[in-house]
Structure formats: structure tokens, C-alpha cells
Design an enzyme around this catalytic site. Sequence first.
Site, PDB file in Angstrom:
ATOM      1  CG  PHE A   1       7.902   5.025  11.587  1.00  0.00           C
ATOM      2  CD1 PHE A   1       8.908   5.326  12.484  1.00  0.00           C
ATOM      3  CD2 PHE A   1       6.927   5.969  11.340  1.00  0.00           C
ATOM      4  CE1 PHE A   1       8.930   6.547  13.136  1.00  0.00           C
ATOM      5  CE2 PHE A   1       6.949   7.193  11.983  1.00  0.00           C
ATOM      6  CZ  PHE A   1       7.959   7.493  12.881  1.00  0.00           C
ATOM      7  N   GLY A   2       8.529   2.125   7.846  1.00  0.00           N
ATOM      8  CA  GLY A   2       8.454   0.821   7.218  1.00  0.00           C
ATOM      9  C   GLY A   2       7.422   0.774   6.109  1.00  0.00           C
ATOM     10  CB  SER A   3       6.884  -1.607   3.459  1.00  0.00           C
ATOM     11  OG  SER A   3       8.099  -1.110   2.944  1.00  0.00           O
TER      12      SER A   3
ATOM     13  N   GLY B   1       6.669   4.410   4.358  1.00  0.00           N
ATOM     14  CA  GLY B   1       6.892   5.655   5.072  1.00  0.00           C
ATOM     15  C   GLY B   1       8.174   5.632   5.863  1.00  0.00           C
TER      16      GLY B   1
ATOM     17  CG  ASP C   1       6.277  12.470   9.003  1.00  0.00           C
ATOM     18  OD1 ASP C   1       6.299  13.598   8.478  1.00  0.00           O
ATOM     19  OD2 ASP C   1       6.611  11.438   8.405  1.00  0.00           O
TER      20      ASP C   1
ATOM     21  CG  LEU D   1      -1.987  -1.087   1.274  1.00  0.00           C
ATOM     22  CD1 LEU D   1      -2.751  -1.019   2.589  1.00  0.00           C
ATOM     23  CD2 LEU D   1      -2.945  -0.965   0.096  1.00  0.00           C
ATOM     24  N   GLY D   2       2.033   1.186   0.589  1.00  0.00           N
ATOM     25  CA  GLY D   2       2.888   2.364   0.641  1.00  0.00           C
ATOM     26  C   GLY D   2       4.084   2.137   1.541  1.00  0.00           C
TER      27      GLY D   2
ATOM     28  CE  LYS E   1       3.232   1.954   9.447  1.00  0.00           C
ATOM     29  NZ  LYS E   1       3.934   2.512   8.256  1.00  0.00           N
TER      30      LYS E   1
END
Length: 485
Positions: A221-223, A219, A332, A216-217, A238
Site C-alpha cells: 500500500f505504500g512506503s 509494502g 496480507d 523503514l520499508g 505511511k
Amino acid sequence: MVNSNDIHVCGPFGVCRTGSDEKCYCLPGFRPVSSRSWDLGAWNQGCVRRTDISCVDSNIHNVQQENHAFLKIANIKVSGNPIQLNAQSTEECKSICLNNCTCTAYAYQRECIVWNSELWDLKQLSDGNIDGIDIYVRLAASDLQGQDNENKIHHARPMLIAVLGSIFVTLCVFGAVVWTFQKRNANQKAFSSDDPLILYSYSLLQNCTKNFSDKLGQGSFGSVYKGSLPNSQLIAVKKLQGMRQGEKQFQTEVRALGQIHHRNLVRLKGFCLRGAERLLVYELIAKGSLDSHLFNDVKVLDWYTRFHVILGIAKGLHYLHEECHECIIHCDIKPENILVDEDFSPKVADFGLAKLMDRNFSRALTTVRGTIGYLAPEWIAGKRNTELMESGTIKYFPVWAADKIRNGDISEVFDHRMNDTDVQELDRACKVACWCIQDNEAHRPTMQQIVHILQGTRDVGLPPVPAFLQHLVEEYDPGSYSSNV
């Protein structure tokens, strides 16, 4: 399984039911000669009547009429050599058998057929097989009561054994599951039963996400991967990166996050531990991240939706800052970290992860970890906070937005793709955004104050342009953005 080529495999008065469940059954009103052998699958000793029907009375006819009866067994195949007798009807054939004490069964197929000895190699044929006949087996009248004498052969003991066996197997499986779960909890030091979070196994999440294939994306801190639980509930998994915490400390922090519940925060459902790997399982929010809608040229978000999102985010952050047991700073906040549901209600994602990743982060680290200077007015204008110009330089949108707000040109800040807007709401949103990035920490409003300002229950003055933005204003020409709005 019964082999149909075996001789006398089911013994006298034993029935082989053909089909997928080939095994021996005693005729209704009969019982195995040896229950122990029968239960072990040794059926060749066969069955005997539950109630003896020997004829010993001198008035034999009256005894038979009163105490004997016949049970109909439909569509059955009988081997052996029956005796054929002359009879004009089924009733006449029945009378002949009833008056003969040695007659064990009869059938009427245009003529009377009787058996004067034990019945062997009986086969109950399946529906649609027309090779069988209907026979009537002699029983004690008391054993006939309660029997289904129409089309099926039932035997209480095998059914009871099957039921008890099923219950036993179920209990064994249930016990194994409970034991495995308890053992896993002990090994991984899982939460108590009062904790709202679920400890997922890595293999389950691997299967639910199709081996983490639907990304999905990604960031800070991780995928994040899309998944579906066995109950069809959609989840977002995540996989954290850069974890330095031990297992116990991680569980302590996750427990704290799991106790956070607010309509404007993404709900944490559970977690997973496997070696050094750390995974968090969230509810999947229907419409994804805000940026995919905010910067969409096809369908423009109206002002009502945008303000609804802004206010919801403020309420979620107020909860994290001031209503949680321990203050949680997000670090963030940006459109990529805001998710929206079917009603476009916003839900803040990734809250608490900065704290989870490193409890001892400094103010400098907090500043670096977030997206520096991300200013809320660009959500209203439909622009990202930076833009690459043809000259190769990067223009910073907040410079232009802050300058317009300071000069009272707020009407130029909102996205002109929208048909209309609420000027008062726009004014409050723009001003409060600029107050949030003041250089002096004491000049920044709390999230509770921000909620009140957005709701119009608290007044807000005109904010000064922050010093760091003033330096950028001097370096870049803020007017370069005006023609693009």
C-alpha cells in the site's frame, strides 16, 4: 534603545540602565512627568517625586526628620557638579543633607558630596562595573516603604506594562493559532473534537521525517518512513499509493480505523491530506517487523516467544473479524506485516488498508492483493514460504509442511535451532494453520475458534492436505526441504 551619547535623554531623576535592556526608568519613589510621552519612549521630560517634599513649616528640622528619608541607589554614575563638604562619616553627611531643604541627594566617598538640584544623566551600571558610586536620594518617608533599597532599581509602571504586553502578545499568538487551526479544520473538513485522530499538516510530517529520508520499508500500500514528533514521540508515516478515494470518503474510512483499539493492533494516531496525497501516522513499534527476528541467524527466537506471537496475532485478527463495528479482513498476514514491541508482543499492521484503498474489491482481488497461500507453519520452522533452488525452480515450503503435518511428523516442522519446544502447543499451531487454508470455506475455523484451539480450550483434529497443495505435492518433491530443517 537609549543612546548613551544623547544629552539628558532620560531627563531629571530618570535612570538609564546600561546593558542589553537600555531604556529609561524613573527612580523608585518617582513617576514620569508625562506618562503618555514616557510610554512612547520620549523620556527627556524626566521624572518627579510621587510625593512632594517642599519645606514650608517654620520648624523645618522636625518636619524633615519626620517626613523625609533617603533611598540608597547602588553603583550608579551621576553627572553634574556636586558640592563637596567636610564630614567625618556617612551619618554626618546624611544629617547635613537632611537639614538642607534644597539637598536632593548625598554620597560619602571619604568626603561628603551633596546635590542641591535635580539629578540628570543617571546611569545604572551593571555588576562588575566599578565606575559607579552609592548615592542616597531624598524621598518622602511614605514613598520609601515597600521599596527595595539594597541594590536594584525597580519601577512598577514599566514592569506592569511589560507584563501586560507579554500577556497581550501571548493571547494574540494563542488566538492566531486557534484561528489557523479552526480555519484548517474547516478547509480540510477535519474530524470533530471527539475524534481520537489528529489531522497533521504535510509540512509538519515532512519536518518530522526529515523530508521522508529514513525509509523503514515498502509494502503493498505504500512506503513507510520513521519520524519524530516535536514532543520526541517516535512515529511511522505511511505514504499511501494508488488512492482513488475522494477526501470525504477517505476521512470516513480513516475515522473508522481510528476507533479501533486492541493491544495486538498497531495504533493509528492520525492522518494527513494534501491534494491527492494521503498519509497515515502510526505509533512506531520498538523492535520492528517480525521477519527481521524470525529469519535472524544470530539470535534465534525461542518457542515461548514464537507461540506468544502466534496467539497475539490470532487475538488481533479475532478482534478485526468479529468485534469491530464493521468486519475488517486484512488480506496480507505475513511476518513483514507483524510488528513486535519491547516485550515481543505482536501488533498487526496495515489492517483495513485493502478496504481503505478500494471498498469494492472482489474476492479475486482480495486473493491477488495478499501473499498467496502464506502458511503460518513457516513461522515455526524459521523458513520463508518460498525458496529458490539451484535448478532455478521455486520450491513452496507449505507443500512440505502440510505433508509432514498430515503424516504426523510434526516434530520435523519446528525450527531445530531452538533448544526445546512445547510439543502440544506445536501440534495445535501446526494443525490450526493447515485448517485455515482449506479449499472449502466452511471447513476453515473462525478466528475465535483459532484462539480457543491455540489456548488449548478447544480440540482440533488432523487436517486434510488442501487440494491445491496436493497438486503441488504431485508436481514438486516435498522431501527436498527435509534436509534443510
